[in-house]
Design a protein around this motif. Structure first.
Motif, PDB file in Angstrom:
ATOM      1  N   VAL A 179      22.953   0.560  -5.904  1.00  8.88           N
ATOM      2  CA  VAL A 179      22.758   0.549  -4.532  1.00  8.88           C
ATOM      3  C   VAL A 179      24.220   0.851  -3.731  1.00  8.88           C
ATOM      4  N   GLN A 180      25.113   0.395  -4.210  1.00 13.06           N
ATOM      5  CA  GLN A 180      26.512   0.486  -3.595  1.00 13.06           C
ATOM      6  C   GLN A 180      26.708   1.987  -3.587  1.00 13.06           C
ATOM      7  N   GLU A 181      26.522   2.944  -4.602  1.00 15.30           N
ATOM      8  CA  GLU A 181      26.541   4.432  -4.425  1.00 15.30           C
ATOM      9  C   GLU A 181      25.619   4.971  -3.515  1.00 15.30           C
ATOM     10  N   VAL A 182      24.527   4.293  -3.619  1.00 11.13           N
ATOM     11  CA  VAL A 182      23.605   4.978  -2.603  1.00 11.13           C
ATOM     12  C   VAL A 182      24.227   4.614  -1.101  1.00 11.13           C
ATOM     13  N   PHE A 183      24.509   3.298  -0.745  1.00  9.63           N
ATOM     14  CA  PHE A 183      24.946   3.098   0.191  1.00  9.63           C
ATOM     15  C   PHE A 183      26.348   3.876   0.642  1.00  9.63           C
ATOM     16  N   ASP A 184      27.142   4.258   0.029  1.00  6.19           N
ATOM     17  CA  ASP A 184      28.261   4.749  -0.247  1.00  6.19           C
ATOM     18  C   ASP A 184      27.997   6.487   0.361  1.00  6.19           C
ATOM     19  N   PHE A 185      26.965   7.093  -0.107  1.00  7.21           N
ATOM     20  CA  PHE A 185      26.522   8.431   0.182  1.00  7.21           C
ATOM     21  C   PHE A 185      26.000   8.326   1.375  1.00  7.21           C
ATOM     22  N   ILE A 186      25.108   7.264   1.747  1.00  6.60           N
ATOM     23  CA  ILE A 186      24.674   7.329   3.191  1.00  6.60           C
ATOM     24  C   ILE A 186      25.606   7.164   4.320  1.00  6.60           C
ATOM     25  N   GLU A 187      26.757   6.521   3.975  1.00 11.01           N
ATOM     26  CA  GLU A 187      27.653   6.306   5.033  1.00 11.01           C
ATOM     27  C   GLU A 187      28.403   7.451   5.018  1.00 11.01           C
ATOM     28  N   ALA A 188      28.657   8.260   4.189  1.00 12.16           N
ATOM     29  CA  ALA A 188      29.340   9.411   4.124  1.00 12.16           C
ATOM     30  C   ALA A 188      28.472  10.275   4.969  1.00 12.16           C
ATOM     31  N   ASP A 189      27.225  10.471   4.595  1.00 12.60           N
ATOM     32  CA  ASP A 189      26.615  11.494   5.554  1.00 12.60           C
ATOM     33  C   ASP A 189      26.358  10.904   7.015  1.00 12.60           C
ATOM     34  N   ILE A 190      26.361   9.920   7.197  1.00 13.38           N
ATOM     35  CA  ILE A 190      26.458   9.394   8.809  1.00 13.38           C
ATOM     36  C   ILE A 190      27.726   9.764   9.331  1.00 13.38           C
ATOM     37  N   THR A 191      28.889   9.458   8.608  1.00 15.23           N
ATOM     38  CA  THR A 191      30.021   9.732   9.249  1.00 15.23           C
ATOM     39  C   THR A 191      30.485  11.013   9.545  1.00 15.23           C
ATOM     40  N   GLU A 192      29.915  11.848   8.663  1.00 18.77           N
ATOM     41  CA  GLU A 192      30.213  13.492   8.692  1.00 18.77           C
ATOM     42  C   GLU A 192      29.123  13.807   9.865  1.00 18.77           C
ATOM     43  N   GLY A 193      28.109  13.530   9.887  1.00 20.72           N
ATOM     44  CA  GLY A 193      27.038  13.902  10.726  1.00 20.72           C
ATOM     45  C   GLY A 193      26.962  13.636  11.895  1.00 20.72           C
ATOM     46  N   LEU A 194      27.280  12.214  12.389  1.00 21.74           N
ATOM     47  CA  LEU A 194      27.145  11.726  13.688  1.00 21.74           C
ATOM     48  C   LEU A 194      27.900  12.673  14.712  1.00 21.74           C
ATOM     49  N   PRO A 195      29.125  12.854  14.559  1.00 20.24           N
ATOM     50  CA  PRO A 195      29.779  13.583  15.457  1.00 20.24           C
ATOM     51  C   PRO A 195      29.153  15.288  15.730  1.00 20.24           C
ATOM     52  N   LEU A 196      28.569  15.656  15.014  1.00 22.50           N
ATOM     53  CA  LEU A 196      27.932  17.121  15.233  1.00 22.50           C
ATOM     54  C   LEU A 196      26.536  16.953  15.813  1.00 22.50           C
ATOM     55  N   VAL A 197      25.821  15.948  15.845  1.00 17.72           N
ATOM     56  CA  VAL A 197      24.519  16.171  16.261  1.00 17.72           C
ATOM     57  C   VAL A 197      24.333  16.600  17.620  1.00 17.72           C
ATOM     58  N   THR A 198      23.311  17.019  18.288  1.00 17.84           N
ATOM     59  CA  THR A 198      23.336  17.349  19.636  1.00 17.84           C
ATOM     60  C   THR A 198      21.890  17.034  19.928  1.00 17.84           C
ATOM     61  N   ASN A 199      21.678  17.177  21.609  1.00 16.16           N
ATOM     62  CA  ASN A 199      20.473  17.160  22.217  1.00 16.16           C
ATOM     63  C   ASN A 199      19.622  18.517  22.560  1.00 16.16           C
ATOM     64  N   ASP A 200      20.288  19.518  22.163  1.00 11.02           N
ATOM     65  CA  ASP A 200      19.901  20.764  22.359  1.00 11.02           C
ATOM     66  C   ASP A 200      18.595  21.079  21.639  1.00 11.02           C
ATOM     67  N   TYR A 201      17.504  20.550  21.929  1.00 12.56           N
ATOM     68  CA  TYR A 201      16.408  20.899  21.253  1.00 12.56           C
ATOM     69  C   TYR A 201      15.295  20.940  22.196  1.00 12.56           C
ATOM     70  N   LYS A 202      14.173  21.966  21.823  1.00 12.40           N
ATOM     71  CA  LYS A 202      13.112  21.945  22.745  1.00 12.40           C
ATOM     72  C   LYS A 202      12.203  20.614  22.747  1.00 12.40           C
ATOM     73  N   GLU A 203      12.272  19.879  21.613  1.00 11.47           N
ATOM     74  CA  GLU A 203      11.678  18.701  21.508  1.00 11.47           C
ATOM     75  C   GLU A 203      12.501  17.706  20.881  1.00 11.47           C
ATOM     76  N   PRO A 204      13.525  17.305  21.622  1.00 11.53           N
ATOM     77  CA  PRO A 204      14.562  16.475  21.016  1.00 11.53           C
ATOM     78  C   PRO A 204      14.096  15.122  20.289  1.00 11.53           C
ATOM     79  N   LYS A 205      13.015  14.424  20.886  1.00 15.79           N
ATOM     80  CA  LYS A 205      12.450  13.120  20.119  1.00 15.79           C
ATOM     81  C   LYS A 205      12.245  13.469  18.854  1.00 15.79           C
TER      82      LYS A 205
END
Length: 492
Positions: A179-205
């Protein structure tokens, strides 16, 4: 209010089928994904296309045995926290497990393509979406198939396989991470991905837009007990997010079917992330034997359960003389594959993330950070948007009122962290607000797990089935087809 476009759904079904065929082919036979457009197309399917709502809701203390003669085996097994034997039907545990890993495979395919193209900056939005989507599906898997997160035991508790590369085998074998490894992987993906996401979609929701990404991150950090991160993520909401929460009062002017459509509408300000799920949740929520019983629903939704002692703005209906009752949240679109034979697949638009949850996460974080006065103001505002005849002059929330309504009961709420008596009362109040807001959506089950709440399921002519604290059944059993490829089963 926008209805889902049937043509869009048909195209979605065709594309999902073709993408799954693509992922099941040997690498040498695959079409090269070498443009931003192709990567974006793959990412449309990086979200689970099946539903967990029916599974989680039926295991929670939101449901009762209404005694109806007819029932589905999967619902009865979920209700009794039994190993589910159905594997080839929608809304089953095995189907959702597969849907999550199928979504992960799409995310990993996109990430590999981005890497092979040299990770140029113009692909940052796609990279951010892929990372958040991969984190989300793994989060849902570990939340359902593992015991609750507890940092004292997480390094030895069995998690789920965290997959970070595209499938190269039709029958890949994986070992479970802790469980700890999974949470660490999730946090790493969130940390890296969060600053990169955008709202520039035809259907953003239907994508991890900026607000959806922050709402998901706040859910994750709430589970981890990182209160300041939850607060920081939700600062754009503020302490009075006017016009950004669900407008339940507006539903009074709608028919039940109009409410079903409005609840998951892409133009509803509260809705942050939507999915078109292959599901019969609309039928289960209104007709299942093990759901919200008409004889018992007032225990959850009666006016006495309100901190203002007022009726809730939620609208409820019944199909069977009030044996069961339901809130109209789901609109089913049936896609016929053979009109003459009446054969096809049901699809339902579901809300995966919303400002309503996001704001409740913020309030809870303020409570745990010791900011009780601020949490009181925020909780009053939230509940005011759900109360019939709310009067801002007389309907005031106070610490004394919260403590009186939700007194501390020894060993009732036992998260991995300590809480003062006042914090316990507030956390109960917030959990009960969340319970009502997300009725039928399975959210209550995750509070049952993280707070280690005991659940009693009564059945006709059978002894009461008790889900005790730290019961092994709080983690779903690994699907049979997954265990036969080497994934270790959960203890029973």
């Amino acid at each position: 209010m926008k209805k889902l476009n049937p043509l869009y759904l048909m195209l979605l079904l065709i594309s999902v089928s073709s993408c799954d065929d693509f992922l099941s082919e040997k690498p040498d036979n695959r079409t090269e994904i070498n443009t931003p457009e192709k990567i974006s197309e793959i990412l449309v399917y990086a979200y689970p296309q099946m539903s967990y709502f029916d599974i989680a809701e039926t295991m929670s203390d939101n449901v009762f045995d209404s005694g109806m003669a007819e029932t589905l085996q999967k619902n009865e097994q979920n209700y009794n926290w039994e190993i589910q034997t159905e594997t080839n039907n929608i809304d089953t545990q095995a189907y959702y497990w597969d849907a999550c890993y199928r979504a992960i495979a799409h995310a990993n395919t996109a990430l590999q393509a981005i890497e092979e193209l040299g990770s140029p900056s113009n692909l940052n939005p796609q990279k951010g979406e892929a990372l958040l989507a991969r984190a989300y599906s793994h989060y849902m898997l570990v939340s359902l198939w593992s015991q609750r997160y507890n940092p004292a035991t997480a390094s030895t508790d069995m998690g789920i396989p965290y997959v970070t590369a595209p499938e190269t085998s039709l029958l890949a074998s994986y070992e479970r991470n802790s469980v700890q490894e999974v949470f660490d992987f999730i946090e790493a993906d969130i940390t890296e991905g969060l600053p990169l996401v955008t709202n520039d979609y035809k259907e953003p929701k239907f994508h991890f837009n900026k607000d959806a990404a922050k709402a998901f991150a706040s859910r994750f950090y709430l589970i981890k007990g990182d209160w300041q991160k939850v607060i920081d993520l939700s600062n754009d909401l503020g302490s009075r997010p006017e016009g950004r929460l669900r407008d339940f009062a507006s539903y009074d002017l709608m028919t039940a079917d109009q409410q079903r459509v409005a609840y998951a509408a892409s133009d509803a300000p509260t809705n942050l992330l939507l999915v078109s799920a292959n599901s019969i949740i609309m039928r289960s929520a209104s007709q299942s034997r093990y759901y919200l019983s008409g004889a018992r629903y007032s225990e959850i939704l009666g006016s006495s359960t309100s901190l203002f002692n007022k009726s809730w703005l939620f609208n409820f209906y019944s199909y069977n003389s009030s044996i069961t009752v339901f809130m109209p949240k789901f609109y089913e679109y049936f896609k016929y594959t053979n009109v003459t034979a009446g054969i096809g697949e049901p699809y339902v638009a579901e809300v995966l993330l919303s400002n309503d949850e996001f704001f409740l996460n913020r309030i809870e974080a303020h409570v745990m950070a010791g900011q009780i006065d601020l949490a009181t103001q925020e909780l009053e505002y939230f509940l005011s948007t759900r109360a019939v005849g709310y009067n801002p002059t007389t309907d005031k929330l106070t610490e004394a009122k919260v403590v009186a309504k939700y007194p501390v009961i020894a060993d009732e709420y036992t998260p991995f962290y300590n809480m003062t008596p006042v914090q316990t009362s507030y956390i109960k109040a917030i959990a009960e607000a969340r319970r009502r807001d997300f009725i039928h959506e399975g959210m209550r089950w995750f509070d049952v797990k993280r707070f280690n709440i005991v659940v009693n399921h009564e059945s006709y002519n059978k002894p009461t089935n008790v889900l005790a604290k730290d019961d092994n059944r709080r983690a779903l059993q690994i699907p049979l087809h997954a265990s036969t490829t080497g994934i270790e089963l959960n203890p029973r």
